[in-house]
Design a protein around this motif. Structure first.
Motif, PDB file in Angstrom:
ATOM      1  N   GLY A  90      36.708  45.976  46.892  1.00 31.98           N
ATOM      2  CA  GLY A  90      38.090  46.408  47.118  1.00 31.98           C
ATOM      3  C   GLY A  90      38.397  47.730  46.444  1.00 31.98           C
ATOM      4  N   GLU A 143      46.524  48.047  52.672  1.00 34.37           N
ATOM      5  CA  GLU A 143      47.452  47.639  51.635  1.00 34.37           C
ATOM      6  C   GLU A 143      48.875  48.022  52.050  1.00 34.37           C
ATOM      7  N   GLY A 167      56.115  48.592  48.280  1.00 32.32           N
ATOM      8  CA  GLY A 167      57.457  49.094  48.491  1.00 32.32           C
ATOM      9  C   GLY A 167      57.526  50.589  48.317  1.00 32.32           C
ATOM     10  N   GLY A 168      57.197  51.069  47.125  1.00 26.14           N
ATOM     11  CA  GLY A 168      57.226  52.515  46.979  1.00 26.14           C
ATOM     12  C   GLY A 168      57.263  53.093  45.592  1.00 26.14           C
ATOM     13  N   ARG A 169      57.379  52.278  44.514  1.00 27.45           N
ATOM     14  CA  ARG A 169      57.532  52.867  43.188  1.00 27.45           C
ATOM     15  C   ARG A 169      56.395  52.410  42.253  1.00 27.45           C
ATOM     16  N   GLU A 203      34.791  48.556  50.528  1.00 30.05           N
ATOM     17  CA  GLU A 203      36.172  48.453  51.009  1.00 30.05           C
ATOM     18  C   GLU A 203      36.156  48.110  52.496  1.00 30.05           C
ATOM     19  N   ARG A 204      36.967  47.106  52.858  1.00 30.97           N
ATOM     20  CA  ARG A 204      36.942  46.685  54.270  1.00 30.97           C
ATOM     21  C   ARG A 204      37.744  47.637  55.161  1.00 30.97           C
ATOM     22  N   ALA A 248      43.271  48.393  41.560  1.00 26.62           N
ATOM     23  CA  ALA A 248      42.462  47.710  40.544  1.00 26.62           C
ATOM     24  C   ALA A 248      40.997  48.137  40.635  1.00 26.62           C
ATOM     25  N   GLY A 305      53.190  46.067  40.418  1.00 26.03           N
ATOM     26  CA  GLY A 305      51.935  45.613  41.004  1.00 26.03           C
ATOM     27  C   GLY A 305      50.851  46.653  40.839  1.00 26.03           C
ATOM     28  N   VAL A 306      51.139  47.883  41.292  1.00 27.48           N
ATOM     29  CA  VAL A 306      50.108  48.924  41.289  1.00 27.48           C
ATOM     30  C   VAL A 306      49.689  49.263  39.863  1.00 27.48           C
ATOM     31  N   ASP A 339      45.701  42.007  41.759  1.00 26.56           N
ATOM     32  CA  ASP A 339      46.395  40.918  42.465  1.00 26.56           C
ATOM     33  C   ASP A 339      45.508  39.685  42.632  1.00 26.56           C
ATOM     34  N   GLU A 378      39.825  42.155  45.185  1.00 26.24           N
ATOM     35  CA  GLU A 378      40.077  41.982  46.628  1.00 26.24           C
ATOM     36  C   GLU A 378      41.561  41.832  46.968  1.00 26.24           C
ATOM     37  N   VAL A 424      33.238  42.246  52.530  1.00 29.70           N
ATOM     38  CA  VAL A 424      32.384  41.304  51.784  1.00 29.70           C
ATOM     39  C   VAL A 424      32.820  39.905  52.187  1.00 29.70           C
ATOM     40  N   LEU A 446      50.400  40.367  38.664  1.00 28.90           N
ATOM     41  CA  LEU A 446      51.498  41.211  39.138  1.00 28.90           C
ATOM     42  C   LEU A 446      52.792  40.660  38.566  1.00 28.90           C
TER      43      LEU A 446
HETATM   44  C1  LIG Z   1      56.222  44.312  50.325  1.00 27.73           C
HETATM   45  C2  LIG Z   1      55.556  44.696  49.033  1.00 27.73           C
HETATM   46  C3  LIG Z   1      56.195  45.587  48.179  1.00 27.73           C
HETATM   47  C4  LIG Z   1      55.575  45.975  46.991  1.00 27.73           C
HETATM   48  N1  LIG Z   1      56.175  46.917  46.222  1.00 27.73           N
HETATM   49  C5  LIG Z   1      55.573  47.381  45.115  1.00 27.73           C
HETATM   50  C6  LIG Z   1      56.134  48.449  44.383  1.00 27.73           C
HETATM   51  O1  LIG Z   1      57.147  49.038  44.750  1.00 27.73           O
HETATM   52  N2  LIG Z   1      55.504  48.842  43.250  1.00 27.73           N
HETATM   53  C7  LIG Z   1      54.334  48.261  42.826  1.00 27.73           C
HETATM   54  O2  LIG Z   1      53.801  48.686  41.791  1.00 27.73           O
HETATM   55  N3  LIG Z   1      53.761  47.271  43.522  1.00 27.73           N
HETATM   56  C8  LIG Z   1      54.341  46.816  44.653  1.00 27.73           C
HETATM   57  N4  LIG Z   1      53.736  45.835  45.405  1.00 27.73           N
HETATM   58  C9  LIG Z   1      52.489  45.216  44.918  1.00 27.73           C
HETATM   59  C10 LIG Z   1      51.276  46.137  45.015  1.00 27.73           C
HETATM   60  O3  LIG Z   1      51.129  46.628  46.320  1.00 27.73           O
HETATM   61  C11 LIG Z   1      50.018  45.372  44.602  1.00 27.73           C
HETATM   62  O4  LIG Z   1      50.276  44.684  43.409  1.00 27.73           O
HETATM   63  C12 LIG Z   1      48.805  46.274  44.384  1.00 27.73           C
HETATM   64  O5  LIG Z   1      48.507  46.996  45.553  1.00 27.73           O
HETATM   65  C13 LIG Z   1      47.607  45.415  43.974  1.00 27.73           C
HETATM   66  O6  LIG Z   1      46.461  46.200  43.834  1.00 27.73           O
HETATM   67  P1  LIG Z   1      45.015  45.527  43.951  1.00 27.73           P
HETATM   68  O7  LIG Z   1      44.043  46.645  43.809  1.00 27.73           O
HETATM   69  O8  LIG Z   1      44.904  44.365  43.057  1.00 27.73           O
HETATM   70  O9  LIG Z   1      44.973  44.926  45.421  1.00 27.73           O
HETATM   71  P2  LIG Z   1      45.177  45.651  46.821  1.00 27.73           P
HETATM   72  O10 LIG Z   1      46.060  46.828  46.678  1.00 27.73           O
HETATM   73  O11 LIG Z   1      45.575  44.588  47.775  1.00 27.73           O
HETATM   74  O12 LIG Z   1      43.718  46.171  47.163  1.00 27.73           O
HETATM   75  C14 LIG Z   1      42.692  45.291  47.523  1.00 27.73           C
HETATM   76  C15 LIG Z   1      41.689  46.067  48.346  1.00 27.73           C
HETATM   77  O13 LIG Z   1      40.570  45.228  48.588  1.00 27.73           O
HETATM   78  C16 LIG Z   1      40.185  45.343  49.954  1.00 27.73           C
HETATM   79  N5  LIG Z   1      39.537  44.072  50.304  1.00 27.73           N
HETATM   80  C17 LIG Z   1      40.095  42.840  50.326  1.00 27.73           C
HETATM   81  N6  LIG Z   1      39.195  41.916  50.650  1.00 27.73           N
HETATM   82  C18 LIG Z   1      38.028  42.584  50.833  1.00 27.73           C
HETATM   83  C19 LIG Z   1      36.726  42.168  51.194  1.00 27.73           C
HETATM   84  N7  LIG Z   1      36.442  40.884  51.404  1.00 27.73           N
HETATM   85  N8  LIG Z   1      35.766  43.119  51.310  1.00 27.73           N
HETATM   86  C20 LIG Z   1      36.039  44.440  51.096  1.00 27.73           C
HETATM   87  N9  LIG Z   1      37.273  44.882  50.744  1.00 27.73           N
HETATM   88  C21 LIG Z   1      38.240  43.966  50.611  1.00 27.73           C
HETATM   89  C22 LIG Z   1      41.503  45.561  50.696  1.00 27.73           C
HETATM   90  O14 LIG Z   1      41.297  46.175  51.951  1.00 27.73           O
HETATM   91  C23 LIG Z   1      42.245  46.469  49.716  1.00 27.73           C
HETATM   92  O15 LIG Z   1      41.975  47.835  49.937  1.00 27.73           O
HETATM   93  C24 LIG Z   1      54.312  45.424  46.624  1.00 27.73           C
HETATM   94  C25 LIG Z   1      53.672  44.527  47.477  1.00 27.73           C
HETATM   95  C26 LIG Z   1      54.267  44.160  48.677  1.00 27.73           C
HETATM   96  C27 LIG Z   1      53.557  43.224  49.596  1.00 27.73           C
END
Ligand SMILES: Cc1cc2nc3c(=O)[nH]c(=O)nc-3n(C[C@H](O)[C@H](O)[C@H](O)COP(=O)(O)OP(=O)(O)OC[C@H]3O[C@@H](n4cnc5c(N)ncnc54)[C@H](O)[C@@H]3O)c2cc1C
Length: 428
Positions: free
Chosen positions: A13, A45, A48-50, A36-37, A17, A314-315, A300, A156, A127, A305
């Motif tokens: 992913g 992904e 919201g925006g901040r 990355e898929r 993260a 979250g980000v 996540d 992921e 994966v 989160l």
């Molecule tokens: C509606 C909404 C609003 C939000 N607003 C905010 C906000 O304003 N501010 C904020 O900070 N956070 C916000 N978030 C949360 C934030 O988007 C996430 O917490 C953050 O993106 C998590 O990062 P991550 O790297 O853990 O996971 P992700 O960003 O989900 O990244 C995971 C990655 O892994 C890849 N992946 C998954 N499974 C596989 C696999 N099997 N093989 C290969 N690749 C794979 C996916 O394609 C993706 O690119 C919001 C979420 C939602 C749904």
């Protein structure tokens, strides 16, 4: 991709993260493969925006200034909505700790930073299994291909199908997640400034609750980007599956057309539409373990989160926990290898960091989400009071009378209101 080669580290992913972990580990000299898929990081992904800057500053230092930052948030707004009326609290400042951006742009920038330090990103690879042998994770599988590594980092995201496959988590339950839907509306930079009362480069983060989600636990958001606005909803899925009467896209449509809001983006063009899940349950949805022999879980996927209603982190939490996973992996390597015992440092680092402390201190919101009345009674009380106080006919009701009338209309006893208020403040 050289599938025969054994890598030091494979990261699943390229979200915030995975890319933060890849950046630190490749910089340290490890041979890192990020799978990355999506067609590009960020394409699968949605947010919201901040983003809060400080955790990212700790990872990227001054390079963060080169990230695709749209606007620094200088205006915060929280509104209670009941029907066509709303009551707002606004906070303005000349300093800022967060910025708005498009996630695909930020995710690409973060993945590029990992690439610059030497990590290899391979896109469009899903994966589908984590390879586990003799009590240890040894690599990952994608269709007929298997790739081996001394350490696999699972980044992921929320769906965590791989963790489910490993037996580390159960299938996601509706009450553990929220579902979000969003539209981005292109307006032009000047219109964003004029309509939201912003100076160049300044941004606004606006959360709304109550009638805007049809009183279903969750909220709506409006974020100003450079020349567009992102608007959307997040609904607690446990309630949404029971109480949403029509499609969530209809609810976003009603948000866009709300009489008090629509003029803000009236002549804009919708440039993006999407939906996604987001973790809600905090520590209650964390996997049994975050470290196994040859394996770490971050972002996540780990339930890491924070959503406290008036803000969602979250980000920055994902990036920071990815950063901690990388630091723990480096320490484990220096101690002799990626054994579960050595990698447990990650759990300790998390517990000592603001991420876990905030998650355990503030996710009492989970209890509040189970009290759906909170999301109807409070907005009705706030809007009802304002309406009784400001809409004057012959008699001037005054604030106490206006409040009391609204309280009775919202069906709230004084004692139960005091109790709800106390719980709300304590949990937040
Ligand atoms: C509606 C909404 C609003 C939000 N607003 C905010 C906000 O304003 N501010 C904020 O900070 N956070 C916000 N978030 C949360 C934030 O988007 C996430 O917490 C953050 O993106 C998590 O990062 P991550 O790297 O853990 O996971 P992700 O960003 O989900 O990244 C995971 C990655 O892994 C890849 N992946 C998954 N499974 C596989 C696999 N099997 N093989 C290969 N690749 C794979 C996916 O394609 C993706 O690119 C919001 C979420 C939602 C749904």
């Amino acid at each position: 991709m050289d599938v025969k080669k054994k890598w030091d580290i494979i990261i699943v992913g390229a979200g915030p993260a995975g890319s933060a972990a890849g950046y630190i580990l490749a910089k340290k000299g490890f041979d890192v493969l990020v799978l990355e898929r999506g067609r590009q990081p960020g394409y699968k992904e949605l947010f919201g925006g901040r983003v809060y800057a400080e955790p990212l500053r700790e990872i990227y230092g001054n390079d963060l200034d080169k990230a695709p930052i749209h606007r620094w948030v200088k205006k915060e707004k929280l509104s209670f909505v009941d029907g066509n009326k709303l009551v707002s609290i606004e906070y303005q400042s000349d300093t800022s700790t967060s910025f708005t951006t498009y996630l695909p742009q930020l995710a690409k920038w973060m993945a590029d930073k990992a690439g610059e330090t030497g990590a290899l990103l391979v896109e469009e690879i899903t994966v589908d299994k984590i390879l586990y042998k003799d009590g240890k994770v040894i690599g990952v599988g994608s269709g007929p291909d298997e790739v081996y590594a001394n350490l696999v980092i699972d980044a992921e995201g929320v769906n965590r199908l791989l963790l489910e496959g490993l037996g580390l988590v159960d299938k996601l339950k509706p009450e553990q997640v929220a579902v979000g839907a969003k539209e981005t509306i292109k307006l032009g930079e000047d219109k964003v400034n004029e309509r939201f009362g912003l100076n160049k480069g300044e941004g606004m983060a606006w959360l709304l609750m109550g009638g805007i989600t049809e009183y279903i636990p969750g909220g709506a958001f409006v974020y100003t980007n450079k020349d567009s606005v992102s608007i959307g909803l997040v609904l607690h899925l446990g309630h949404a599956v029971k109480d949403v009467k029509d499609h969530i896209s209809q609810m976003v449509e009603r948000l866009r057309l709300h009489p008090q809001l629509r003029n803000l983006w009236i002549d804009g063009d919708i440039m993006e539409y999407g939906g996604h899940l987001t973790p809600e349950a905090g520590p209650a949805m964390m996997p049994k373990k975050l470290a196994l022999n040859g394996f770490l879980i971050t972002g996540d996927a780990g339930g890491l989160l924070l959503n406290v209603g008036y803000t969602i982190r979250g980000v920055d939490f994902a990036a920071y926990t990815g950063y901690l996973a990388a630091k723990a992996a480096i320490e484990a390597h220096d101690k002799g290898g990626f054994t579960e015992q050595n990698l447990k440092t990650y759990e300790r680092m998390l517990k000592e960091s603001f991420t876990y402390k905030d998650l355990t201190r503030l996710t009492g919101m989970q209890d509040l989400y189970s009290d759906a009345r909170m999301f109807s009674a409070l907005p009705k009380l706030a809007v009802g009071t304002a309406s009784n106080v400001f809409e004057i006919g012959l008699e001037t009701p005054g604030i106490w009378k206006g409040f009391n009338k609204a309280r009775k209309q919202a069906g709230l006893g004084l004692l139960s209101l005091a109790w709800k208020g106390y719980r709300l403040i304590k949990k937040m």
